[in-house]
Design a protein around this motif. Sequence first.
Motif, short mmCIF file in Angstrom:
data_model
loop_
_atom_site.label_atom_id
_atom_site.label_comp_id
_atom_site.label_asym_id
_atom_site.label_seq_id
_atom_site.Cartn_x
_atom_site.Cartn_y
_atom_site.Cartn_z
N HIS A 115 -9.63 6.30 -5.34
CA HIS A 115 -9.77 7.76 -5.36
C HIS A 115 -11.18 8.08 -4.91
O HIS A 115 -12.13 7.97 -5.67
CB HIS A 115 -9.52 8.27 -6.78
CG HIS A 115 -9.50 9.78 -6.89
ND1 HIS A 115 -10.57 10.58 -6.54
CD2 HIS A 115 -8.54 10.62 -7.34
CE1 HIS A 115 -10.26 11.83 -6.75
NE2 HIS A 115 -9.04 11.90 -7.24
N GLY A 116 -11.32 8.47 -3.64
CA GLY A 116 -12.65 8.79 -3.13
C GLY A 116 -12.73 8.54 -1.64
O GLY A 116 -11.75 8.14 -1.00
N TYR A 117 -13.90 8.78 -1.09
CA TYR A 117 -14.14 8.57 0.33
C TYR A 117 -14.99 7.32 0.50
O TYR A 117 -16.17 7.30 0.16
CB TYR A 117 -14.85 9.78 0.95
CG TYR A 117 -13.90 10.94 1.20
CD1 TYR A 117 -13.39 11.19 2.47
CD2 TYR A 117 -13.49 11.76 0.15
CE1 TYR A 117 -12.51 12.23 2.69
CE2 TYR A 117 -12.61 12.79 0.35
CZ TYR A 117 -12.12 13.04 1.63
OH TYR A 117 -11.23 14.06 1.84
N TYR A 118 -14.36 6.27 0.99
CA TYR A 118 -15.05 5.00 1.17
C TYR A 118 -15.28 4.79 2.67
O TYR A 118 -14.46 5.15 3.50
CB TYR A 118 -14.20 3.85 0.62
CG TYR A 118 -13.77 4.05 -0.81
CD1 TYR A 118 -14.61 3.73 -1.87
CD2 TYR A 118 -12.51 4.56 -1.11
CE1 TYR A 118 -14.21 3.90 -3.19
CE2 TYR A 118 -12.10 4.74 -2.42
CZ TYR A 118 -12.95 4.41 -3.45
OH TYR A 118 -12.55 4.58 -4.74
N PHE A 119 -16.42 4.17 2.99
CA PHE A 119 -16.76 3.95 4.38
C PHE A 119 -17.11 2.49 4.61
O PHE A 119 -17.77 1.86 3.77
CB PHE A 119 -17.92 4.86 4.81
CG PHE A 119 -17.55 6.30 4.86
CD1 PHE A 119 -17.03 6.86 6.01
CD2 PHE A 119 -17.69 7.11 3.75
CE1 PHE A 119 -16.65 8.18 6.05
CE2 PHE A 119 -17.32 8.44 3.77
CZ PHE A 119 -16.80 8.99 4.93
N VAL B 222 0.85 -1.19 0.00
CA VAL B 222 0.00 0.00 0.00
C VAL B 222 0.88 1.24 0.00
O VAL B 222 1.82 1.35 0.80
CB VAL B 222 -0.94 0.03 1.23
CG1 VAL B 222 -1.73 1.33 1.27
CG2 VAL B 222 -1.88 -1.17 1.21
N VAL B 223 0.59 2.16 -0.91
CA VAL B 223 1.28 3.45 -0.93
C VAL B 223 0.22 4.55 -1.04
O VAL B 223 -0.92 4.30 -1.44
CB VAL B 223 2.28 3.55 -2.09
CG1 VAL B 223 3.42 2.57 -1.92
CG2 VAL B 223 1.59 3.35 -3.44
N TYR B 224 0.61 5.77 -0.69
CA TYR B 224 -0.33 6.87 -0.60
C TYR B 224 0.07 8.00 -1.56
O TYR B 224 1.21 8.46 -1.54
CB TYR B 224 -0.41 7.39 0.83
CG TYR B 224 -0.93 6.35 1.80
CD1 TYR B 224 -2.30 6.24 2.04
CD2 TYR B 224 -0.07 5.48 2.45
CE1 TYR B 224 -2.79 5.28 2.91
CE2 TYR B 224 -0.55 4.52 3.32
CZ TYR B 224 -1.91 4.42 3.55
OH TYR B 224 -2.39 3.45 4.41
N ASP B 225 -0.88 8.41 -2.36
CA ASP B 225 -0.67 9.48 -3.34
C ASP B 225 -0.98 10.82 -2.68
O ASP B 225 -2.13 11.12 -2.34
CB ASP B 225 -1.59 9.24 -4.54
CG ASP B 225 -1.53 10.34 -5.59
OD1 ASP B 225 -0.72 11.28 -5.43
OD2 ASP B 225 -2.31 10.27 -6.56
N LEU B 226 0.04 11.66 -2.50
CA LEU B 226 -0.10 12.96 -1.82
C LEU B 226 -0.08 14.13 -2.80
O LEU B 226 0.11 15.29 -2.39
CB LEU B 226 1.02 13.15 -0.79
CG LEU B 226 1.15 12.05 0.28
CD1 LEU B 226 2.25 12.41 1.27
CD2 LEU B 226 -0.17 11.83 1.01
N SER B 227 -0.29 13.86 -4.07
CA SER B 227 -0.17 14.92 -5.08
C SER B 227 -1.16 16.05 -4.88
O SER B 227 -0.90 17.18 -5.31
CB SER B 227 -0.32 14.32 -6.48
OG SER B 227 -1.59 13.70 -6.63
N PRO C 271 -6.77 0.37 -12.65
CA PRO C 271 -8.23 0.34 -12.49
C PRO C 271 -8.63 1.15 -11.26
O PRO C 271 -8.07 0.98 -10.17
CB PRO C 271 -8.52 -1.15 -12.29
CG PRO C 271 -7.35 -1.86 -12.88
CD PRO C 271 -6.16 -0.97 -12.65
N VAL C 272 -9.57 2.04 -11.41
CA VAL C 272 -10.06 2.87 -10.31
C VAL C 272 -11.34 2.26 -9.76
O VAL C 272 -12.26 1.95 -10.51
CB VAL C 272 -10.32 4.32 -10.77
CG1 VAL C 272 -10.85 5.15 -9.62
CG2 VAL C 272 -9.03 4.92 -11.32
N ILE C 273 -11.37 2.10 -8.45
CA ILE C 273 -12.55 1.53 -7.80
C ILE C 273 -13.47 2.67 -7.38
O ILE C 273 -13.10 3.52 -6.57
CB ILE C 273 -12.16 0.70 -6.56
CG1 ILE C 273 -11.24 -0.45 -6.97
CG2 ILE C 273 -13.40 0.17 -5.86
CD1 ILE C 273 -11.88 -1.46 -7.88
N LYS C 274 -14.65 2.71 -7.93
CA LYS C 274 -15.65 3.71 -7.54
C LYS C 274 -16.98 2.99 -7.35
O LYS C 274 -17.59 2.52 -8.31
CB LYS C 274 -15.77 4.80 -8.58
CG LYS C 274 -14.56 5.74 -8.64
CD LYS C 274 -14.80 6.92 -9.57
CE LYS C 274 -13.61 7.87 -9.54
NZ LYS C 274 -13.81 9.03 -10.43
#
Length: 277
Positions: free
Chosen positions: A108-112, A41-46, A89-92
Amino acid sequence: LLACRCRLIHPAIIIYVDGGICSQMHQYLLGRYYAERGMKVVYDLSWYQRNGRDTNGIHPRHFEFTKLWPGLAFEEARCAVNFCAHHFPVIKDGMHFPLDIQPPKYLHGYYFFDDNKTYRELFSRYFSINHLVHTNKSSIIDGWTGTKCALHVRRGDLANMDDCFYGKVSVDYFRSAIKLVADKFENVKFFIFSDGFDWVESNLDPYYSPFPHVMMKDNLAYEDLNLMARCDCFISSQGSAGKFAAMINGKGLLIVGSDPHDAVWKERHLNTRVLDN
């Protein structure tokens, strides 16, 4: 995908991070869920280099996660990973947290979490009061020997949003919450945190002024959360800061509004009281 297949890049779950300190913590937990299952797991801080401001473009949002939690493992996405991330692939899937995925994926988004018990247990594993960084401001809270109440009043970009995702709370809500705390606890002192102190003093002064209190001004966002978490009870507002502070503390009384988004915290923090907005 080709870079991953050629092992130029190790397949990873990439978490896009934006927003304030609570958003950073939430997105960190999403990554930890996958990391605990053996995935990279890595985190995109752009976002913080490209934008870094709230929704009305006024208040800056800095990446402060590693200042608040310096002992936690954190890997930022490298430039090559960021480049390839836009081809992953982007999970939405609305607001639902995608449990069963394999890298490479770009979230990319707010998942709960649909399961609040799982979220509560994951939160407590990583964000306990014992893991908080110590600062020279901690004595402001720790020095009070009576009951310490964190009163959080979120204004800023959420103050005038008619469709505010977090729900809105009224002056009457704060009046009732302050009275509840004052009636329940002896020798209480209110530590007031806000990004709109002018509004606080104009609207709430009659309710907190009869009690010992201090305006917690000139702090960075992570310092506010650090100090709030050291209190014994928490009056929350729009946003997540008061709620996250209570969960970091682990046992203090949390007061929330009756909006459905707020009321769900009763399942995340077991010592929660819901009041009418």
